[in-house]
Design an enzyme around this catalytic site. Structure first.
Site, short mmCIF file in Angstrom:
data_model
loop_
_atom_site.label_atom_id
_atom_site.label_comp_id
_atom_site.label_asym_id
_atom_site.label_seq_id
_atom_site.Cartn_x
_atom_site.Cartn_y
_atom_site.Cartn_z
N LEU A 11 0.30 5.48 -10.75
CA LEU A 11 -1.11 5.36 -11.14
C LEU A 11 -2.00 4.91 -9.98
O LEU A 11 -3.22 4.83 -10.15
CB LEU A 11 -1.25 4.33 -12.28
CG LEU A 11 -1.09 4.82 -13.72
CD1 LEU A 11 0.29 5.38 -13.96
CD2 LEU A 11 -1.37 3.69 -14.71
N GLN B 138 11.63 22.37 -5.33
CA GLN B 138 12.45 22.34 -4.12
C GLN B 138 13.60 21.34 -4.20
O GLN B 138 14.69 21.60 -3.70
CB GLN B 138 11.54 21.98 -2.94
CG GLN B 138 12.17 22.21 -1.58
CD GLN B 138 11.16 21.97 -0.46
OE1 GLN B 138 9.98 22.29 -0.61
NE2 GLN B 138 11.61 21.42 0.64
N TYR C 251 -11.42 12.74 -4.48
CA TYR C 251 -10.64 12.37 -5.67
C TYR C 251 -10.11 13.63 -6.36
O TYR C 251 -8.90 13.76 -6.59
CB TYR C 251 -11.53 11.58 -6.62
CG TYR C 251 -10.87 11.06 -7.88
CD1 TYR C 251 -9.91 10.05 -7.83
CD2 TYR C 251 -11.23 11.57 -9.13
CE1 TYR C 251 -9.34 9.56 -8.99
CE2 TYR C 251 -10.66 11.08 -10.30
CZ TYR C 251 -9.72 10.07 -10.22
OH TYR C 251 -9.15 9.58 -11.37
N ASP D 172 0.87 -1.18 0.00
CA ASP D 172 0.00 0.00 0.00
C ASP D 172 0.90 1.23 0.00
O ASP D 172 1.70 1.41 0.93
CB ASP D 172 -0.88 -0.04 1.26
CG ASP D 172 -1.95 1.02 1.23
OD1 ASP D 172 -1.66 2.15 0.80
OD2 ASP D 172 -3.08 0.70 1.64
N HIS E 19 -12.83 -2.77 -14.73
CA HIS E 19 -13.47 -3.54 -13.67
C HIS E 19 -14.97 -3.64 -13.99
O HIS E 19 -15.63 -2.63 -14.22
CB HIS E 19 -13.25 -2.79 -12.36
CG HIS E 19 -13.40 -3.64 -11.16
ND1 HIS E 19 -14.60 -4.18 -10.81
CD2 HIS E 19 -12.51 -4.04 -10.23
CE1 HIS E 19 -14.44 -4.88 -9.70
NE2 HIS E 19 -13.18 -4.81 -9.34
P1 NAD Z 1 -8.02 1.08 -11.43
O1 NAD Z 1 -8.89 1.23 -10.23
O2 NAD Z 1 -8.32 -0.01 -12.39
O3 NAD Z 1 -6.49 0.97 -11.01
C1 NAD Z 1 -5.95 1.59 -9.89
C2 NAD Z 1 -4.99 0.64 -9.21
O4 NAD Z 1 -4.41 1.26 -8.05
C3 NAD Z 1 -5.69 -0.64 -8.72
O5 NAD Z 1 -4.95 -1.76 -9.12
C4 NAD Z 1 -5.69 -0.48 -7.20
O6 NAD Z 1 -5.70 -1.71 -6.53
C5 NAD Z 1 -4.42 0.33 -6.97
N1 NAD Z 1 -4.41 1.08 -5.71
C6 NAD Z 1 -5.37 1.90 -5.23
N2 NAD Z 1 -5.00 2.42 -4.05
C7 NAD Z 1 -3.75 1.94 -3.78
C8 NAD Z 1 -2.84 2.08 -2.71
N3 NAD Z 1 -3.12 2.86 -1.66
N4 NAD Z 1 -1.65 1.43 -2.78
C9 NAD Z 1 -1.35 0.62 -3.83
N5 NAD Z 1 -2.19 0.44 -4.87
C10 NAD Z 1 -3.38 1.07 -4.84
O7 NAD Z 1 -8.07 2.49 -12.17
P2 NAD Z 1 -7.53 2.91 -13.60
O8 NAD Z 1 -8.70 3.26 -14.42
O9 NAD Z 1 -6.55 1.93 -14.09
O10 NAD Z 1 -6.78 4.28 -13.24
C11 NAD Z 1 -5.37 4.35 -13.09
C12 NAD Z 1 -4.97 5.78 -12.82
O11 NAD Z 1 -5.38 6.62 -13.90
C13 NAD Z 1 -5.59 6.37 -11.55
O12 NAD Z 1 -4.63 7.16 -10.88
C14 NAD Z 1 -6.71 7.24 -12.07
O13 NAD Z 1 -6.97 8.31 -11.20
C15 NAD Z 1 -6.15 7.71 -13.41
N6 NAD Z 1 -7.25 8.04 -14.35
C16 NAD Z 1 -7.99 7.06 -14.94
C17 NAD Z 1 -9.02 7.42 -15.79
C18 NAD Z 1 -9.87 6.38 -16.49
O14 NAD Z 1 -10.81 6.74 -17.19
N7 NAD Z 1 -9.60 5.11 -16.35
C19 NAD Z 1 -9.32 8.77 -16.03
C20 NAD Z 1 -8.55 9.73 -15.38
C21 NAD Z 1 -7.50 9.36 -14.55
#
Ligand code: NAD
Ligand code: UDP
Ligand code: UDP
Length: 404
Positions: free
Chosen positions: A150, A239, A222, A135, A258
């Site tokens: 990400l 910095q 968020y 985490d 998902h």
């Molecule tokens: P996702 O939920 O499929 O993937 C996120 C991953 O982060 C998951 O595997 C989750 O288990 C992991 N995670 C969450 N909290 C965590 C923690 N504290 N420590 C370790 N791992 C952790 O989402 P996604 O769609 O793949 O998005 C990936 C990134 O892209 C995110 O940062 C999201 O904000 C950004 N994003 C995605 C979209 C989209 O449309 N998919 C749009 C804008 C931004």
């Protein structure tokens, strides 16, 4: 009844010999029982034949450890050590595929909150790949050249599920990743979002727009979390000289989304495939612009490799109303679903479309995949997911609905 585990054990002992593997396809059982009682003999041999056929079936389902795709060869000097936080998620896992195919050493750090091991199982056991269950709210020590950060829940129901944890992941977690980048002198790319623009009053949204975010609304954990993540990135840059890249990602879709995350693409596709009502929240006049995941991955890799340090919108500017999108998906699936309206969602941004002139000018990047092609692949993916029978993570059949 013989359990699958004991079949596996038996299998392991049988496959020691290649002769046996070859013989196993023959009609006669390889092992024979020695007894003078004909009935007993016949019964035992029948049972062995049955077991052998089960082994063949099991073998076809076992992970093929040496079946990795051929990746680009890089020598020690060219090979980068790259960390992808959130690499077991939707976008992260596609990025991992690209970086692995390009011959780099890839580390995935994920706490599996919304991600799944299944998304990256294709690389487990590969010498260039390592998966760490961690985490990012806790410190992390490893040696790296690049970090794609990400990790964060991304769909509204997921990030609203535990808003405090969402804030911690995007603030404390981002401090940790920036601290890691600072110590190792790694370049770091922060996955930001179009949500930093909130419910925008400027349309389409250029990077220079400061946004319209409700700091105490249901999306704030968020939106504000990501805004602080950007602020932190530039503070560390100023910095401590950390090399940062900031991608403002717009709505993205594709395989490995998902199934229960409540996003519009997964919901509509699943509802259409199951001939259930397609649920539009509010009037359906609100718009979004959807980019296919491979375009996003290309954008992220190009941004990381560039010298451009300011935020960059990465998205597809083709804008559609949610209403139009519902009919498009229903038609593509060939579904009999009716389209129904549900109450609108609080603070739902009404219009969203990226201005991608910066990405075009600074990175030479623009999306390539037309919506029909991307949706066809996504529909195919969910069709397969819905027909799975052998996994506890199988989608439960109902699209997620907002409960606000
Ligand atoms: P996702 O939920 O499929 O993937 C996120 C991953 O982060 C998951 O595997 C989750 O288990 C992991 N995670 C969450 N909290 C965590 C923690 N504290 N420590 C370790 N791992 C952790 O989402 P996604 O769609 O793949 O998005 C990936 C990134 O892209 C995110 O940062 C999201 O904000 C950004 N994003 C995605 C979209 C989209 O449309 N998919 C749009 C804008 C931004
Ligand atoms: N950190 C980490 N890995 C490292 C270096 C730092 O996880 O390799 C974390 C650590 O928790 C630290 C945070 O990143 O508190 C911020 O690091 P920084 O060097 O900016 O600050 P400090 O160590 O002074 O708190
Ligand atoms: N939406 C909808 N029906 C659904 C899921 C979402 O009408 O079953 C709408 C939602 O209200 C929003 C848009 O589709 O206007 C995009 O929602 P999503 O959660 O996919 O992403 P975001 O709001 O973060 O852009």
């Amino acid at each position: 009844m013989i359990s699958s585990f004991s079949v596996l054990l038996l299998y392991n002992s049988l496959v020691q010999s290649e002769d046996i593997q070859e013989n196993i396809i023959h009609d006669e059982p390889v092992y024979k029982v020695h007894t003078n009682d004909d009935n007993q003999l016949e019964e035992a041999n029948e049972r062995i034949k049955l077991l052998e056929s089960k082994l063949i079936e099991l073998e076809s389902r076992l992970p093929r450890t040496n079946a990795f795709p051929e990746i680009k060869f890089r020598n020690y000097k060219d090979k980068k050590r790259i960390l992808v936080t959130g690499g077991a998620g939707f976008v992260g896992s596609h990025l991992v595929d690209t970086l692995m195919m390009d011959g780099h050493q890839v580390f995935v750090v994920d706490n599996y909150f919304t991600g799944s091991k299944r998304n990256i199982e294709q690389w487990i056991g590969h010498e260039n790949f390592e998966m760490v269950h961690h985490d990012i709210v806790n410190p992390l020590y490893m040696e790296l050249d690049e970090i794609y950060h990400l990790a964060s829940p991304a769909s509204p129901p997921h990030y609203m599920y535990n808003p405090v944890k969402t804030i911690k992941t995007n603030t404390v977690g981002t401090v940790n990743m920036l601290g890691l980048a600072k110590r190792t002198k790694a370049k770091i790319l922060i996955a930001s979002t179009s949500e930093v623009y909130g419910d925008p009053e400027v349309h389409p949204q250029p990077e220079s727009y400061w946004g319209n975010v409700n700091p105490i609304g249901p999306r704030a954990c968020y939106d504000e979390g990501k805004r602080v993540a950007e602020t932190l990135a530039y503070a560390y840059n100023k910095q401590s000289g950390v090399e940062v890249r900031v991608a403002r990602i717009f709505n993205t879709y594709g395989p490995r989304m998902h199934a229960n995350d409540g996003r519009v693409v997964s919901n509509f596709v699943i509802q259409a495939l199951e001939n259930k009502p397609i649920t539009i929240y509010g009037s359906g006049e609100q718009t979004r612009s959807f980019q296919y995941v491979s375009d996003l991955v290309q954008g992220l890799v190009t941004l990381m490799a560039s010298d451009y340090t300011l935020p960059v919108n990465i998205g597809n500017p083709e804008e559609r109303s949610i209403k139009t999108f519902a009919s498009l998906i229903r038609d593509m699936v060939g579904s009999a679903s009716e389209i129904v309206h549900k109450p609108e969602v609080e603070d739902d941004p009404q219009r969203r479309r990226p201005d991608i002139s910066t990405a075009k000018k600074e990175l030479g990047w623009q999306p390539k995949v037309p919506i029909e092609k991307g949706l066809a692949k996504t529909i195919e993916y969910f069709r397969r997911e819905l027909s799975r029978t052998d996994n506890s993570e199988k989608h439960n059949g109902d699209a997620f609905e907002y409960v606000l």
